[in-house]
Design an enzyme around this catalytic site. Structure first.
Site, short mmCIF file in Angstrom:
data_model
loop_
_atom_site.label_atom_id
_atom_site.label_comp_id
_atom_site.label_asym_id
_atom_site.label_seq_id
_atom_site.Cartn_x
_atom_site.Cartn_y
_atom_site.Cartn_z
NE ARG A 44 -3.44 2.38 2.98
CZ ARG A 44 -4.73 2.77 2.13
NH1 ARG A 44 -5.28 1.95 1.40
NH2 ARG A 44 -5.19 3.82 2.75
CB ILE A 68 -5.66 5.69 -1.46
CG1 ILE A 68 -5.53 4.17 -1.56
CG2 ILE A 68 -4.82 6.35 -0.44
CD1 ILE A 68 -4.06 3.64 -1.71
CB SER A 69 -10.74 3.09 -0.29
OG SER A 69 -11.64 3.58 -1.39
CB ALA A 70 -9.99 2.98 4.87
#
Length: 234
Positions: A44, A68-70
Site C-alpha cells: 500500500r 485512496i480508500s481505507a
C-alpha cells in the site's frame, strides 16, 4: 517520540504491510487467503503520497479531491469480488485513483486476464502508472494485461468488455447504465450508490441478463462526477 512513530509508519516496508493485513484479518474484513495474499503482495505504501501514513486504516488524500480508500474498504471490495477475479477474467476499476485496487485485480486475474483502470484526472493516471511500475504488478502492466486510461468513469471502458467484475470507487446517485451493460452475465459489480447517505451495493447479473441488487454496508465515498466538477471543489 511522536515524530519518530509517524516517521516509522510513513516508511514503506512489506513487514508493516503484512502487519496491516494481519490487523484486517483480526478485524474480520480479510476473510480468505486469496484476499490476504494479494494485499500482502501489493504494498500500500507505494500508492500513498509521501508524508502520509500508508498502513493506518483510514483513507488518504492523493490530490485533485481524490483519495485512496481505507484498507478495510479495499479488503471488503476484494472479498465481495474475489470469485469474479479468477485467472483469465476481466475486471474494470472505475475511478482508479492511486491504482492500488486495479493492481490487486491484475494480480488476481493474472496475465491471461484483463484489469482496466479508468480515471478522469490525467495526472492521477500518470501517478497510478508510476505507482504500479514500482509494485509487484509492474510486469502485468508491461505485458498489457493491466492498463490505465483517462476516461469518464460513468461511461465504462467498452474495449475490454464484458467484465466479470466491476468496482466503482466513487458514489453515483444511481447506477450508470453503461456500467450495467458492460457487466457480463454471471458477473458482479460493487458500487456505492446515493448522494449524502450511501450504500455499498452489490449487483449480480444472471445468465439471462436480469440483475439483483443488495446493500452490503453504509459508506461515505467521494462523488462519481465530471472532471470539472471534481476539480471545482478544490
Amino acid at each position: 517520540v511522536l515524530c519518530n512513530i509517524n516517521q516509522f509508519w510513513a516508511e514503506g516496508s512489506l513487514e508493516k504491510n503484512n502487519a496491516l493485513v494481519e490487523y484486517l484479518k483480526q478485524y474480520g474484513v480479510v476473510r480468505t487467503d486469496k484476499v490476504a495474499e494479494v494485499m500482502e503482495t501489493i504494498d500500500r505504501a507505494l500508492f500513498v503520497p509521501e508524508g502520509f501514513t500508508p498502513y493506518t486504516d483510514s483513507p488518504m488524500p492523493i490530490g485533485y479531491n481524490a483519495t485512496i480508500s481505507a484498507p478495510h474498504m479495499h479488503a471488503t471490495c476484494l472479498e465481495l469480488l474475489k470469485d469474479y477475479l479468477q485467472p483469465g477474467m476481466h475486471a474494470l476499476d472505475v475511478g482508479s485513483g492511486s491504482g492500488y485496487l486495479t493492481a490487486c485485480f491484475a494480480m488476481m486475474v493474472g496475465p491471461e486476464g484483463r484489469a482496466v483502470g479508468i480515471e478522469h484526472i490525467p495526472e492521477l493516471v500518470v501517478a497510478s502508472t508510476e505507482n504500479v511500475e514500482r509494485s509487484a504488478a509492474a510486469a502485468l502492466m508491461k505485458d498489457g494485461s493491466l492498463s490505465f486510461h483517462v476516461s469518464d468513469g460513468r461511461l465504462g471502458w467498452p474495449d475490454a468488455a464484458p467484465y466479470d467484475a466491476i468496482h466503482v470507487g466513487a458514489a453515483a446517485p444511481e447506477i450508470p447504465r453503461p456500467l450495467l451493460e458492460q457487466l457480463k452475465p454471471g458477473g458482479r459489480m460493487v458500487i456505492p450508490v446515493g448522494t449524502y447517505s450511501q450504500d455499498l451495493q452489490v449487483i449480480d447479473k444472471s445468465a439471462d441478463g436480469s440483475t439483483s441488487v443488495r446493500n452490503d454496508a453504509s459508506v461515505r465515498y467521494v462523488p462519481l462526477t465530471s472532471r470539472s466538477a471534481q476539480l471545482q471543489d478544490s
